[in-house]
Design a protein around this motif. Sequence first.
Motif, PDB file in Angstrom:
ATOM      1  N   TYR A 209      17.223  30.708  51.460  1.00  0.00           N
ATOM      2  CA  TYR A 209      17.905  31.745  50.231  1.00  0.00           C
ATOM      3  C   TYR A 209      17.312  33.042  51.016  1.00  0.00           C
ATOM      4  O   TYR A 209      18.375  34.013  50.795  1.00  0.00           O
ATOM      5  N   ALA A 210      16.289  33.395  51.465  1.00  0.00           N
ATOM      6  CA  ALA A 210      15.994  34.628  52.213  1.00  0.00           C
ATOM      7  C   ALA A 210      17.183  35.135  53.212  1.00  0.00           C
ATOM      8  O   ALA A 210      17.552  36.102  53.244  1.00  0.00           O
ATOM      9  N   GLY A 211      17.586  33.960  54.080  1.00  0.00           N
ATOM     10  CA  GLY A 211      18.584  34.301  55.012  1.00  0.00           C
ATOM     11  C   GLY A 211      19.912  34.689  54.352  1.00  0.00           C
ATOM     12  O   GLY A 211      20.713  35.514  54.626  1.00  0.00           O
ATOM     13  N   GLY A 212      20.110  33.782  53.109  1.00  0.00           N
ATOM     14  CA  GLY A 212      21.352  34.079  52.392  1.00  0.00           C
ATOM     15  C   GLY A 212      21.121  35.522  51.883  1.00  0.00           C
ATOM     16  O   GLY A 212      22.451  36.387  51.743  1.00  0.00           O
ATOM     17  N   VAL A 213      20.300  36.090  51.366  1.00  0.00           N
ATOM     18  CA  VAL A 213      20.052  37.467  50.820  1.00  0.00           C
ATOM     19  C   VAL A 213      20.394  38.612  51.858  1.00  0.00           C
ATOM     20  O   VAL A 213      21.150  39.422  51.629  1.00  0.00           O
ATOM     21  N   CYS A 214      19.698  38.131  53.224  1.00  0.00           N
ATOM     22  CA  CYS A 214      20.082  38.934  54.319  1.00  0.00           C
ATOM     23  C   CYS A 214      21.663  38.995  54.591  1.00  0.00           C
ATOM     24  O   CYS A 214      22.261  40.154  55.011  1.00  0.00           O
ATOM     25  N   TRP A 215      22.221  37.870  54.533  1.00  0.00           N
ATOM     26  CA  TRP A 215      23.579  37.789  54.875  1.00  0.00           C
ATOM     27  C   TRP A 215      24.431  38.693  53.897  1.00  0.00           C
ATOM     28  O   TRP A 215      25.342  39.342  54.171  1.00  0.00           O
TER      29      TRP A 215
ATOM     30  N   GLY B 156      20.032  43.895  62.747  1.00  0.00           N
ATOM     31  CA  GLY B 156      18.829  43.618  62.151  1.00  0.00           C
ATOM     32  C   GLY B 156      18.844  42.679  61.254  1.00  0.00           C
ATOM     33  O   GLY B 156      18.058  41.490  60.960  1.00  0.00           O
ATOM     34  N   LEU B 157      19.799  42.925  60.072  1.00  0.00           N
ATOM     35  CA  LEU B 157      19.676  42.015  59.031  1.00  0.00           C
ATOM     36  C   LEU B 157      20.387  40.584  59.338  1.00  0.00           C
ATOM     37  O   LEU B 157      20.143  39.636  58.874  1.00  0.00           O
ATOM     38  N   SER B 158      21.352  40.664  60.287  1.00  0.00           N
ATOM     39  CA  SER B 158      22.144  39.792  60.998  1.00  0.00           C
ATOM     40  C   SER B 158      21.110  38.710  61.568  1.00  0.00           C
ATOM     41  O   SER B 158      21.134  37.522  61.481  1.00  0.00           O
ATOM     42  N   ALA B 159      20.343  39.399  62.636  1.00  0.00           N
ATOM     43  CA  ALA B 159      19.390  38.418  63.187  1.00  0.00           C
ATOM     44  C   ALA B 159      18.317  37.850  62.178  1.00  0.00           C
ATOM     45  O   ALA B 159      17.894  36.782  62.616  1.00  0.00           O
ATOM     46  N   SER B 160      18.017  38.541  61.062  1.00  0.00           N
ATOM     47  CA  SER B 160      17.199  37.920  60.004  1.00  0.00           C
ATOM     48  C   SER B 160      17.676  36.894  59.458  1.00  0.00           C
ATOM     49  O   SER B 160      17.243  35.787  59.167  1.00  0.00           O
TER      50      SER B 160
END
Length: 323
Positions: free
Chosen positions: A201-207, A245-249
């Motif tokens: 979920y957190a990865g999706g939010v960053c995406w 940075g957000l993509s890496a996250s």
Amino acid sequence: MYHGLLLSRHASGTAGVPTAPTTWVDRLPPKIRPYLYLTRIDKPIGTLLLFYPCAWSITMASYALEAPLTTPLTYISLFGLGAMVMRGAGCTINDMWDKNLDKAVERTQSRPLARGDINQRQALVFLAGQLTVGLGVLLELNWYSILLGASSLPLVTVYPFMKRITYWPQAVLGLTFNWGALLGWSAVAGAVNWSVCLPLYAGGVCWTLVYDSIYAHQDKMDDINVGIHSTALLFGEQTRPILVGLSASTVSLVGLAGVLNAHGAPFYLGLGLGAAQLARVLWKTDFDSRPSCWKGFIGCGWSGFWIWMGALADYAVLISGLA
């Protein structure tokens, strides 16, 4: 499916009923065209961005449970229908709230409500029909999932106002738009595996922050004039490094979910392709060019597709071995 309600401006593009045929919608009877354009059905990227987190979660849960093929097929079909319907409902809600704002933004002036092709009452009746269909899809799930879907409603409710009061509406969009990363797992398993689903979920939010920030750059000059906030305006000249940075996250968090779910090499191959696609988008996008931003926005959708393909390939390897 309620998490799909909020489909924001990012799923729109230039809509409205054009004077000359430009899409397949223009081949349909004139009376129904404004409603179809209201749902942005001619631009499926919004539906796909809503659907992919659901598909990740459904496939990963099926992998974890070694579920038969009929399980992911059933739920991917349900969530696909739900994503299409509720994405359209979200567009309707958004345009009802933003009718006057859309008139002031060049790219959105041709939307059906802004142009006066339909009125607010007609849009409300149409929305009631959309929500009825969406509720029907939601009721096909277990009670845990029904309640989980309904619990996203506070986020759905506040999202349309966020661009008026904060530079982080994209973050609220991400929290809501990736609810399927939780809901997909609960639909398959009966409950959420939080250890896997929270990083997913957190990865999706960053995406979402990546793709919707790119999208928001299309309207940044108009947004300044009408007092709308976005991460595009907040990040400014630092957009590219911040989105890197957000993509890496995104990749790290989705990868962590894969580790915690004991995935194999195919999953990480798909994740790697998704990462490469994000890198390509961020390398090539000109944030001062509307066409380039739209192309980059579409490109981000492909990263979600490759992540899903990796999970799906891993699941296919698993069930073929079981057979």
